[in-house]
Design a protein around this motif. Structure first.
Motif, PDB file in Angstrom:
ATOM      1  N   PRO A  30       5.938   3.192  -2.268  1.00 63.75           N
ATOM      2  CA  PRO A  30       5.652   4.533  -1.753  1.00 63.75           C
ATOM      3  C   PRO A  30       4.308   5.050  -2.253  1.00 63.75           C
ATOM      4  N   SER A 280      12.030   8.600   2.483  1.00 60.16           N
ATOM      5  CA  SER A 280      10.855   7.787   2.789  1.00 60.16           C
ATOM      6  C   SER A 280      10.203   8.338   4.046  1.00 60.16           C
ATOM      7  N   GLN A 322      13.626   5.065  -4.389  1.00 64.12           N
ATOM      8  CA  GLN A 322      12.782   5.731  -3.394  1.00 64.12           C
ATOM      9  C   GLN A 322      12.748   7.237  -3.658  1.00 64.12           C
TER      10      GLN A 322
END
Length: 825
Positions: A30, A280, A322
């Motif tokens: 990320p 995400s 995440q």
């Protein structure tokens, strides 16, 4: 000068890989910039040759945001070289080279042009989310590449993904890895009492985070209900004046989503209460603290009930990572996890693919249109489960979208183009007039969103229709639903081009029945419901709809033995008879009436498992009656047959011989005889129809008729009905337990018998109950010899004291047996 991102370091490697390979897997953490930098870098690739780039984004907000960012990078407006296509919203133009699309849009592009002429590369972004249509899109694109477009390139991109299986599927594609630009994130595990409501635990943690950290807070909750509960808790507990509470979930209007993820324009701070949509793709500006409930809500399809329902489950380790990474995009951050550290070790490594738990109706329809007979003809990351796939195919046939051969109908092709669930598509196409189509579109829009009256106990969907029409112009959430209904109506009119509109205005219940024929329900005498699919259901509370004889349950949960109705519409008997005749069939049924103990025959009008009407059948087929009687006898065993006296004894003696081990007797056990009853019993059932009739059968003769002359002779010798004892008496043998036949005889009648009689070729000893003169048991033995030599003398002492006038010899082996008090002289 353009800001450098980590992905820039591996772009040359990616371009080099694509120059000699058609496929690639890109793993980028990320914050690396893969979503916005990769498509722009591909614009200069020589193999693109003026073709377009299509990038798949799982979420509408992420698709729009990515297109807007890339357009800004090029100094252009969205719709020029960079555009997007999402459901109900498109911005592309004649110069568009990069198209960011959502999953359903990609499927439509592939179906309309399997070769994808003019497309040079497809990027599958955030593939780790493993959405159903993402898996489908990749499978279809792979076959298109293999059969039609050898030059088509495919790139699978993800932050958390097991690269090796994907690379193998993509013909051993190269894997490029890119480290992210995350700042360090401190992780804290919060060991709270799970009995405390989640909203309370989350609210307290948010308060602590605001007091101890700078920046904005992103809190992950499983669903909208928990978001609202937490929001109310925070409002009642009180927050600093400079803190705003914002919500973020998938069904929000896109404009509201965009406002939520944007940073505050002044010195205020924000607390974003979000579902996994923020995990995400979407970056929430200003976040330095993440608070993770550790829960997510997923759709689960139940093959048992044929229904999908939302289920709250723990997140995977990949999802937790995440979420934590959202706190380290701008600066060092902090993550609070509302579970214990030891619990973390037991989380699944990855999220389960949606393919394994979703309703596969849309997928089955798409494959039918693609020309696939069975899913195994395609290459899948995770193949569709066959049981769920076959159930989906059955539903499509009921909806008229698929032929029994597996080919799509014309209506099925049109339903797929509408972009709605096949059930809702079937409802839209069932409309006979513009008025009905408008109602159907409103129903489809309502059912595609969360209930607009979540606190209302009345499940009548007409209430929701009334509210949508009354407040659709002034309530923002309803405005969006009304707009979706209007756009859907335009799409249907444009695609269908039905020139045979009638002057018809059928009820919402009739329209919904076209979508949910299996959920038409009949009210039972106790107020519960029987669904056409055969399952039970209940209303959550007594209400006006409870009095309706029939309803369509368009939304049900799948908890417990009976589903709970969440949304429904009324149906009248007249509507069923006139409008739903296609679902009705006549059935002649013969069945065993337990109360009457007889076979009954009736003609029924059936709607699935629902009996609409029933009338006696005057002249039922006698062979069918015999079949029913035979089935009942085989199910019940011997209880329905007149098995007494000689017949019962004969059956038990035959079973004893079968225990003896001879093969010619093996089919004479009770179980074996019942299994073969169609051979020996059924011919004698013709003309009978009740238990009383069965009692007239001569079962001893029927069973005896199964034996040959030799078997009858052997039976009399090896399993006789009586035992002749030394006193001369004929004592009946009890064969009720074939493993232990028994004879009960007075002890005095056995004097002189030294060996225990044995049956069935001497294999099975006879168990002897020795009785006192008063016929009471004094000893049980299967070894007479041992009894005479050991136990007799103790028994003799007792009996001689109680029966002094009777004969009790010292040597029972030589004494004269008698059936009197003393032997005759």
């Amino acid at each position: 000068m353009k800001k450098q991102l980590p992905i820039d370091q591996v772009l040359p490697e990616l371009l080099a890989a694509l120059s000699c390979s058609n496929n690639a897997v890109l793993l980028a953490e990320p914050g690396a910039g893969k979503t916005t930098r990769v498509p722009l870098a591909l614009l200069q690739a020589p193999w693109l040759r003026g073709q377009r780039i299509v990038m798949l984004e799982p979420r509408r907000l992420a698709a729009r945001a990515a297109a807007q960012y890339m357009a800004r990078e090029l100094g252009e407006a969205v719709g020029e070289r960079v555009g997007y296509r999402v459901r109900m919203d498109t911005k592309v133009g004649p110069r568009t080279v990069i198209e960011v699309v959502t999953e359903g849009v990609l499927t439509r592009m592939l179906q309309e042009d399997q070769a994808l002429d003019g497309v040079g590369v497809i990027l599958f972004d955030e593939f780790h989310e493993r959405h159903l249509h993402g898996d489908l899109g990749l499978a279809l694109a792979l076959q298109s590449q293999q059969l039609l477009r050898e030059d088509l390139r495919l790139i699978v991109m993800s932050a958390t993904l097991e690269a090796e299986p994907i690379a193998a599927l993509l013909q051993q594609a190269p894997v490029i890895r890119c480290e992210g630009r995350l700042f360090p994130v401190k992780t804290n595990y919060v060991d709270g009492d799970k009995k405390t409501p989640l909203s309370t635990r989350m609210g307290r943690c948010i308060q602590d985070a605001l007091n101890n950290h700078e920046g904005d807070v992103l809190a992950f909750l499983p669903g909208v209900r928990e978001i609202r509960q937490t929001s109310r808790w925070l409002a009642s507990a009180g927050l600093p004046a400079n803190v705003q509470i914002r919500e973020l979930y998938g069904s929000m209007p896109l404009q509201q989503q965009a406002e939520t993820v944007a940073g505050c324009m002044d010195s205020r701070r924000k607390v974003v209460l979000a579902t996994s949509i923020a995990e995400s793709s979407i970056t929430v500006d200003g976040v330095t603290v993440v608070i993770d409930s550790g829960l997510m809500r997923v759709s689960r399809f139940s093959p048992k009930s044929g229904m999908s329902g939302l289920e709250t489950v723990p997140v995977s380790k990949a999802s937790a990572d995440q979420r934590r990474g959202r706190a380290g995009r701008l600066m060092p951050g902090t993550c609070y996890r509302l579970w214990r550290e030891e619990e973390h070790r037991y989380l699944a490594d990855q999220n389960a693919p949606e393919m394994l738990s979703a309703d596969l109706s849309s997928l089955a329809l798409e494959l039918s249109i693609w020309g696939i007979a069975i899913p195994a003809e395609l290459d899948w990351v995770t193949p569709p489960p066959m049981a769920a796939y076959e159930q989906a195919s059955d539903l499509l046939q009921r909806l008229g979208a698929m032929k029994p051969s597996g080919q799509p109908t014309a209506e099925g092709r049109l339903i797929a183009r509408l972009g709605v669930h096949p059930r809702l598509g079937a409802m839209l196409l069932s409309a006979k007039s513009i008025d009905e189509l408008r109602i159907a579109c409103e129903l489809a829009a309502l059912l595609s969103e969360r209930d607009i009256l979540p606190q209302e106990r009345n499940v009548d969907i007409e209430l929701r229709l009334d509210k949508l029409r009354r407040d659709g112009n002034r309530d923002p959430a309803l405005q969006r639903i009304a707009a979706a209904a209007g756009q859907l109506e335009r799409i249907v009119v444009g695609a269908w081009q039905n020139n045979k509109w009638q002057n018809s205005r059928r009820s919402a219940g009739v329209l919904l029945a076209a979508a949910y024929p299996d959920r038409i329900a009949q009210r039972r005498s106790d107020g519960r419901l029987l669904l056409a699919v055969g399952r039970g259901a209940v209303m959550p509370a007594e209400q006006l709809l409870s009095a309706s004889s029939y309803v369509v349950a368009c939304e049900l949960d799948d908890a417990g033995a009976e589903g709970r109705v969440l949304l429904a519409a009324a149906l009248s008997q007249e509507e069923i008879d006139t409008e739903l005749a296609a679902y009705i069939h006549d059935s002649e049924e013969l069945y065993w009436d337990e109360q009457a103990s007889a076979v009954r025959a009736s003609r029924k009008r059936m709607l699935g498992a629902i009996v609409l009407s029933e009338h006696p059948l005057n002249q039922p087929d006698r062979d069918q009656i015999s079949d029913v009687l035979l089935h009942v006898v085989q199910q019940r065993g011997w209880d329905l047959l007149p098995m007494k006296g000689k017949a019962q004894s004969l059956l038990e003696r035959m079973q004893l011989m079968a225990r003896g081990g001879r093969t010619e007797w093996s089919r004479m056990t009770g179980e074996a005889l019942l299994a073969s009853a169609d051979e020996w019993l059924k011919p004698h059932l013709y003309g009978l129809k009740s238990r009383a009739d069965l009692q007239r059968l001569r079962m001893a003769d029927l069973l005896s008729g199964l034996l040959t002359w030799e078997q009858r002779k052997m039976l009399d010798e090896q399993a006789p009905t009586h035992l002749i004892v030394p006193s001369g008496s004929r004592i009946p043998i009890d064969y009720s337990n074939p493993d232990q036949p028994v004879v009960a005889v007075r002890l005095q009648e056995m004097f002189g018998m030294t060996e225990t009689p044995r049956l069935a070729d001497g294999i099975i000893p006879l168990t002897i109950h020795l009785l006192s003169p008063a016929q009471r048991p004094v000893q049980v033995t299967s070894d007479l010899k041992s009894f005479w030599s050991e136990a007799y003398f103790e028994v003799k002492k007792d009996l001689k004291g109680r029966y002094p006038k009777h004969y009790w010899p010292d040597n029972p082996l030589t004494a004269t047996a008698t059936n009197r008090a003393k032997p005759r002289k």
